[in-house]
Scaffold this active site. Sequence first.
Site, PDB file in Angstrom:
ATOM      1  N   HIS A 288       0.836  -1.202   0.000  1.00 11.41           N
ATOM      2  CA  HIS A 288       0.000   0.000   0.000  1.00 11.41           C
ATOM      3  C   HIS A 288       0.872   1.253   0.000  1.00 11.41           C
ATOM      4  CE1 HIS A 288      -2.931  -2.858   2.188  1.00 11.41           C
ATOM      5  NE2 HIS A 288      -3.088  -2.932   0.899  1.00 11.41           N
TER       6      HIS A 288
ATOM      7  N   ASP B  16      -6.244   5.072   0.744  1.00  9.15           N
ATOM      8  CA  ASP B  16      -6.323   3.830  -0.025  1.00  9.15           C
ATOM      9  C   ASP B  16      -7.563   3.039   0.405  1.00  9.15           C
ATOM     10  OD1 ASP B  16      -5.639   2.283   2.245  1.00  9.15           O
ATOM     11  OD2 ASP B  16      -3.493   2.366   1.791  1.00  9.15           O
TER      12      ASP B  16
END
Length: 492
Positions: free
Chosen positions: A20, A117
């Site tokens: 991520h 995210d």
Amino acid sequence: MEVVPTKTHIALLASPGMGHLIPVLELGRRFAVHHRFLVTIFVVTTDASAAQSQLPHYSSYQDLLDIVFLPPVDISHLVTDSMSIVSQLVLIMRHAMPILCAEVARLKPSPSALVVDLFGTEAFEIADDFGMLKYMFNTSNAWFLALSLYYPHQDETNRRDHAYLHKPLYIPGCATLEYEDTVDMYLLPDDRVLHDDYVKIGLDMAKADGILVNSWEYLEPKTLKALRDPNLLGRFSSVPVYPVGPLIRPVKQVENSISRSTALDCLDLQPTGSVLYVSFGSGGTLSADQLTELAWGLELSQQRFVWVVRPPIESSSFGSYFRQDKRTEDGTPDYLPDGFVSRTREVGLVVEMWAPQTEVLAHESVGAFLSHCGWNSTLESVINGVPMICWPLYAEQGMNTAMLSDHLGVATRSREVGPDGVVSREVIEKTIRRVMEQDEEHGKLVKAKVLDLEHSAKVALAKGGSSHGSLELVAKKCQTGLTSLRERARGA
Ligand code: UDP
């Protein structure tokens, strides 16, 4: 006196895991370099020193971005043995919200937008409180985004047929998903916490001002069309979708032989396209039996290789996900077959825990990548024109495998798994030879297709390309964001 215009400031939030953090850093870098924004990146970790210890690999970002590590979140008292990785991530992010809110309040000048995210959508409330635009950055592909947006609205019969009867899953306007490639919410259909987490994420992301996706128009035209079609996925979310990828960490030029890794030194000595790179991402792990078979498969194939290995973990294929710092530099791993390293010394290199992957994949000696098909690894392979052998382990890696091998033809997969769930050494040997041996028709075809994708990716990212244009649109919205939000607040 000349008035110096205030720079646009945006904040980005990365959930735990290098998979991520890396694309979020890269997105931040683009805003800083191409649009001259001030960029603050908030990083949520379970172990701050672990994430920080990786940052030397990413030093090129530190001059451009303000990277803020939030204090580690301890949810150990809330985690059960059977809890999915997704639910753990959701919990960690939820517990990070109060501190994030305090940090955002301190930022000067006030950021005009917050980009999160997949696991950060609960921070949209903070963006609303501070009058910021809110964006979701889907660090995976558009097909997975389509599934995530559709999940809360899915037909219950189709869900049950897929989860319990293993029938294909219908996603409006997109490729159907075969059960063998499915994701955890269908593999664990009785896990209500996981189900509720995915429903909430799907509903939350539909409240964004925009969704950025680490993909590009040429790669997923059908899915992107479905996402924008008001009769297909647009029924569930009218949020604009911006394909801005492929965003990957750029190759670091290291001339100094002291800081250059052994893997790169080793690759320098090999013929062009002759080496198989083997890695299962930042967190992927194999069982002891599977590691043994993979070692034997590599040895029997007699191909050159660089293999990033981790100790086996029996119970979970994402066993190393939250523990990226535990690596050793020296010594032969005792979990590989006796004598493996000495027998393969002439053709192979075993690297423990971590290799400079983007540099490895950009090296001309690498001919193919045996990968768990994490989306970052996939993009790094494609942008370097390196064909893949798929070995999916968890998350949406099965979907990525289906896309790469069945839809796009840039990867090879083997479906020959033994009754014990282990892929045998013979199957591994055969699959590696099929891809690596120069006279194999299959290998040539796959290489031609991956080179076409590499070209399309570079065109998309270049000035005037589709991804470059998408990011420009988002940047413009962020620049005018504060004004428009104030107008919105005034009831304009
Ligand atoms: N990575 C790396 N060296 C390694 C393993 C992983 O640099 O030895 C990087 C890799 O280049 C990629 C990221 O870690 O950018 C892994 O992300 P991916 O989405 O492929 O998989 P995940 O780790 O999230 O499962």
